[in-house]
Design an enzyme around this catalytic site. Structure first.
Site, PDB file in Angstrom:
ATOM      1  N   ASP A 225      -3.918 -38.192 -46.691  1.00  0.00           N
ATOM      2  CA  ASP A 225      -3.316 -37.334 -47.706  1.00  0.00           C
ATOM      3  C   ASP A 225      -2.026 -37.946 -48.254  1.00  0.00           C
ATOM      4  OD1 ASP A 225      -3.150 -35.094 -49.293  1.00  0.00           O
ATOM      5  OD2 ASP A 225      -2.209 -33.841 -47.769  1.00  0.00           O
TER       6      ASP A 225
ATOM      7  N   ARG B 100      -1.621 -39.293 -54.280  1.00  0.00           N
ATOM      8  CA  ARG B 100      -1.169 -38.904 -55.617  1.00  0.00           C
ATOM      9  C   ARG B 100       0.345 -38.702 -55.648  1.00  0.00           C
ATOM     10  NH1 ARG B 100      -4.840 -34.593 -58.675  1.00  0.00           N
ATOM     11  NH2 ARG B 100      -4.365 -33.213 -56.946  1.00  0.00           N
TER      12      ARG B 100
ATOM     13  N   HIS C 183      -4.221 -44.105 -55.291  1.00  0.00           N
ATOM     14  CA  HIS C 183      -5.539 -44.149 -54.656  1.00  0.00           C
ATOM     15  C   HIS C 183      -5.894 -45.581 -54.240  1.00  0.00           C
ATOM     16  CE1 HIS C 183      -6.159 -39.997 -55.424  1.00  0.00           C
ATOM     17  NE2 HIS C 183      -6.397 -40.103 -56.715  1.00  0.00           N
TER      18      HIS C 183
ATOM     19  N   THR D 195     -15.005 -31.783 -50.935  1.00  0.00           N
ATOM     20  CA  THR D 195     -15.762 -31.092 -51.982  1.00  0.00           C
ATOM     21  C   THR D 195     -14.809 -30.490 -53.014  1.00  0.00           C
ATOM     22  OG1 THR D 195     -15.846 -29.167 -50.499  1.00  0.00           O
ATOM     23  CG2 THR D 195     -17.791 -30.573 -50.570  1.00  0.00           C
TER      24      THR D 195
ATOM     25  N   ASN E 185     -12.051 -31.900 -53.990  1.00  0.00           N
ATOM     26  CA  ASN E 185     -11.633 -33.022 -54.837  1.00  0.00           C
ATOM     27  C   ASN E 185     -12.597 -33.255 -55.991  1.00  0.00           C
ATOM     28  OD1 ASN E 185     -10.554 -35.022 -51.978  1.00  0.00           O
ATOM     29  ND2 ASN E 185      -9.411 -33.487 -53.146  1.00  0.00           N
TER      30      ASN E 185
ATOM     31  N   ARG F 134      -1.979 -28.312 -42.333  1.00  0.00           N
ATOM     32  CA  ARG F 134      -3.186 -27.490 -42.358  1.00  0.00           C
ATOM     33  C   ARG F 134      -4.392 -28.415 -42.268  1.00  0.00           C
ATOM     34  NH1 ARG F 134      -1.199 -27.408 -47.659  1.00  0.00           N
ATOM     35  NH2 ARG F 134      -2.584 -28.388 -49.188  1.00  0.00           N
TER      36      ARG F 134
ATOM     37  N   GLU G  42      -6.580 -32.007 -30.571  1.00  0.00           N
ATOM     38  CA  GLU G  42      -5.133 -32.019 -30.754  1.00  0.00           C
ATOM     39  C   GLU G  42      -4.818 -32.416 -32.197  1.00  0.00           C
ATOM     40  OE1 GLU G  42      -3.077 -31.023 -28.370  1.00  0.00           O
ATOM     41  OE2 GLU G  42      -4.773 -30.749 -27.000  1.00  0.00           O
TER      42      GLU G  42
END
Length: 253
Positions: free
Chosen positions: A33, A36, A50, A79, A81, A208, A221
């Site tokens: 992550d 961008r 990217h 999905t 994305n 998250r 973990e």
């Protein structure tokens, strides 16, 4: 800058000594992550982020292999994305397909594709299948690339596959209701036959899961790193391993 590089190398060596002999995760999942936001922070096009993130993959996999990790699962395209603008999505798919192709050609790793490739353009899907086929007899580390992947979608598809299988065998609805089990669904998820991930690493500071490996992460973990994926360093990886080694994994017991 030279002084900082020197201190970085000292700290990296220290971390390497600290994790020597620790219980290394057998299976690590990584949510790549921040590409961008990394690009926007530099004032460059999103595609630059990217590409930089894709170029970084093999290096990180090398760290994992060196540490003794057996399986790495990389979440490269969700999905969600797929709802991005056509221009960005086309660029991103081309970058991902190219990166996976390079992994297949330049390594001994066994590439496996997780996700619904029917959601992708046929040319991209076929190239990903070809990369996996090219490495199917490789004996090195297993590298799962999650592309067109969503955790809810994976579970839904697993249940559907199980129902179709039972229907083909002539089972009644009552038979299926009585036979469905955790093991039955596990046998139909994308990672069937593989151990669940011991550790999930997410870069960029987001804390998250966003639906990543929902079925497989009951006892996994979690480690959240502030660094954007293109800037993810070996010391960040070693810190994650050190943190994992210090946790008491009771698995509900």
């Amino acid at each position: 800058m030279i002084a900082m590089d020197f201190l970085y190398r000292i700290y990296e060596r220290r971390l390497s000594r600290e994790i020597k002999g620790i219980d290394v995760p057998r299976h690590i999942g990584i949510i790549l992550d921040g590409n961008r936001r990394w690009a926007r922070a530099l004032g460059t096009p999103v595609a630059h982020g990217h590409r930089r993130g894709a170029d970084h993959i093999s290096e990180v996999l090398g760290w994992a292999e060196e540490a003794g990790v057996s399986i790495v699962t990389l979440w490269m395209l969700s999905t969600d994305n797929l709802q991005r603008s056509p221009k960005e999505l086309d660029e991103l798919l081309n970058i991902i397909v190219g990166a996976v192709g390079q992994l297949a050609v330049n390594s001994s790793w066994q590439i496996r594709v997780l996700g619904d490739l029917d959601l992708l353009p046929s040319e991209s899907a076929n190239a990903l299948r070809a990369a996996a086929e090219h490495t199917k007899n490789h004996s090195g580390m297993i590298v799962n690339v999650a592309i067109g992947y969503g955790g809810r979608q994976e579970i839904t598809q697993a249940v559907q596959d199980y129902l179709h299988e039972q229907a083909a065998s002539g089972a009644t609805l009552s038979d299926v209701a009585n036979s469905i089990s955790v093991d039955a669904i596990t046998d139909h998820i994308y990672t069937k036959g593989q151990p669940d991930p011991d550790l999930i690493i997410r870069t960029s500071g987001e804390q998250r899961m966003s639906g990543f490996m929902l079925w497989q992460t009951v006892h996994t973990e979690l480690y959240f790193c502030e660094t954007y994926w293109p800037d993810f360093r070996r010391i960040d990886f070693l810190r994650a391993l050190r943190d994992y080694s210090l946790r008491e994994r009771r698995k509900g017991k």
